[in-house]
Design an enzyme around this catalytic site. Structure first.
Site, short mmCIF file in Angstrom:
data_model
loop_
_atom_site.label_atom_id
_atom_site.label_comp_id
_atom_site.label_asym_id
_atom_site.label_seq_id
_atom_site.Cartn_x
_atom_site.Cartn_y
_atom_site.Cartn_z
CB SER A 199 22.59 -29.88 -19.82
OG SER A 199 22.28 -29.13 -18.66
CE LYS A 200 16.61 -30.00 -24.95
NZ LYS A 200 16.43 -31.44 -25.02
NE ARG A 201 21.99 -28.28 -14.93
CZ ARG A 201 23.04 -27.62 -14.47
NH1 ARG A 201 22.90 -26.39 -14.05
NH2 ARG A 201 24.22 -28.20 -14.42
CG HIS A 202 24.15 -24.63 -18.74
ND1 HIS A 202 24.47 -25.97 -18.76
CD2 HIS A 202 24.70 -24.14 -17.61
CE1 HIS A 202 25.18 -26.28 -17.70
NE2 HIS A 202 25.33 -25.19 -16.98
N GLY A 203 20.37 -23.22 -21.22
CA GLY A 203 19.77 -22.44 -22.31
C GLY A 203 19.80 -23.25 -23.60
#
Ligand code: GLU
Length: 495
Positions: free
Chosen positions: A254-258
């Site tokens: 998800s976005k928190r991974h990049g």
């Protein structure tokens, strides 16, 4: 008996940019179709009108084109099983609803959002699975009329019977879900729009989809969908649920991974063939594949059975490594073409009118590019008005030996320009520089200072590029020319 024709589909909802996980689902379906002589269908699931936008749909199609994933039926192409946008198939869903109403497989539910929320909370408190408990299941006609008269517009719910729902998944083997855990689900909303599960079943049936290949986050939907196939008297397709892409913490990517969308990788300068290969390799869908394969080879190697059950950990470094390796293999001319949007984005439009210079720069920096977007930083290096001397480069330049070497180089260069534009009758060099002149210059500096190797080259690199690493110095000299080199040496010596 001959087996029926293979027909698979990718069915994205244009409510955001194409996620790499969804692109991988598209890729698996496409490889499966292309490898088996089947058809690959693109269907746009746009019933969530509030979140769907034409721009997302346009980007989605554009990203698929960019990846080289083409479809045999779908938007822009049409086909005998169309239309291929769910918003254009609403009448069909209404017909199917009527069929289910007549066979009493569905009922209208008048519960409000607040009532449903209260029921969910109550179930959670009692440590029970939150689901609809069937309050409106057995309403009489007069009760329905009364609720309708209150202004409540009903949704339509499917009656789920208790008992197991089983199916054989082509990747995960035999699966079973319990009807009582599902609860009576909504198939048509109060707006008249079909739910995801309802529309998918109808479309998969009428589009004659033979295999549904999608992420394992849809496993429980499959149980629900099988109930609908049966209620409508249709044979379900075969199902294959692949593992999802995760971050290195094994949570869904998800976005928190990049970066997670195809568009982000695209604008960061990942090559389409690299992203395609990387997504295909991820999770061990192919055995022993270490290098870039053509789409044709990927099709030949793809096998649904081998598609990993285990999670596929997204490793951005590996993707970058692959990208760099592939950039290095490009013909300079082709690479320059690929770089055009990135040159523009970096603010160097004028360079696009000087093709020779652009190709010269590309040839010089090709081995240093990790992504296409990296070209911007290197173009700064070749532009006098943008090049900067970094702190580490300045530290080298300020050394006593380095200054000496740079002074000598400046003097030699100065002499060179004087000699060339002298009155010997030959045309002046006009700032030209080549490999021989470069070697002679460096040789002269070495002779006069006794410096060699790194001690000789590093100060020169630091002064003329402002950095400690980068393209080969002889190429840098040739691209800069004597005027620019002189200016840069003066600037370094003035530190
Ligand atoms: N529109 C659904 C999604 O984007 C499709 C899932 C499916 O393949 O059935 O998740």
């Amino acid at each position: 008996m001959t087996s029926p024709k293979i027909r698979v589909r990718f069915a994205p909802s244009p409510t955001g940019e194409l996620h790499v996980g969804n692109a991988r689902t598209a890729l698996f379906n496409w490889l499966f179709a292309r490898g088996s002589g089947g058809a690959f269908i693109l269907r746009i699931e746009d019933t969530d009108q509030a979140r769907t936008t034409p721009a997302f749909e346009e980007n989605l199609l554009d990203d698929l084109h960019w990846l080289g994933i083409d479809w045999d039926e779908g938007p822009g192409i049409g086909g005998a099983w169309g239309p291929y946008r769910q918003s254009e198939r609403l009448a069909l869903y209404q017909d199917c609803l009527q069929k289910l109403i007549l066979s009493d497989r569905v009922y209208p539910c008048y519960c409000t959002e607040a009532e449903l929320e209260a029921e969910r909370t109550d179930l959670v408190v009692r440590r029970m699975m939150p689901r609809y408990m069937g309050k409106c299941r057995c309403l009489t006609e007069s009760e329905r009329r009364r609720l309708g008269a209150e202004g409540r517009v009903p949704v339509w719910r499917f009656r789920v019977e208790e008992g197991p729902i089983r199916f054989d998944d082509l990747i995960r083997g035999s699966m079973a879900f319990q009807g009582e855990a599902i609860g009576d689900f909504v198939i048509v909303r109060s707006s008249g729009m079909p739910s995801y599960n309802f529309a998918v079943v109808i479309d998969d049936h009428f589009m004659e989809i033979s295999h549904v290949i999608r992420g394992e986050d849809h496993l429980s939907n499959t149980a629900t969908q099988i109930l609908l196939f049966r209620a409508l008297g249709w044979e379900p397709p075969l199902f294959a649920h692949h593992a999802l892409i995760t971050g290195d913490d094994h949570a869904k990517l998800s976005k928190r991974h990049g970066a997670v969308s195809v568009r982000e990788f695209r604008w960061r300068g990942i090559l389409p063939e690299v992203l395609l290969n990387y997504l295909a390799l991820l999770g061990g869908s192919f055995s022993g594949v270490q290098e870039i394969r053509t789409a044709h080879e990927l099709c030949r190697l793809f096998s649904l059975n081998r598609t990993g059950r285990g999670g596929a950990v997204f490793d951005e470094e590996k993707l970058l490594w692959l990208n760099r390796a592939y950039i290095r293999r490009y013909e300079t001319e082709n690479l320059a073409d690929k770089l055009i949007p990135f040159v523009r984005a970096a603010g160097y439009d004028a360079l696009l009118r000087e093709r020779n210079r652009l190709e010269g720069i590309v040839a010089a920096v090709q081995d240093n590019l990790m992504t296409l977007a990296d070209i911007g930083g290197f173009l700064d290096l070749f532009a006098d008005e943008r090049y900067r001397i970094g702190e580490d480069a300045a530290a080298i330049i300020l050394g006593a030996e380095a200054r000496k070497a740079l002074q000598i180089l400046r003097d030699e260069l100065f002499l060179l320009t004087r000699n060339c534009s002298g009155d010997s009758g030959t045309a002046p060099l006009e700032g030209a520089m080549n490999q021989t002149i470069f070697r002679n210059l460096v040789h002269a500096v070495s002779e006069k200072t006794g410096l060699r190797g790194k001690k000789l080259y590093m100060p020169i690199r630091a002064a003329v590029t402002g950095r400690l690493h980068g393209p080969e110095l002889d190429r840098v000299f040739a691209l800069l020319g004597t005027d620019s080199l002189l200016k840069r040496l003066e600037r370094a010596l003035a530190l």
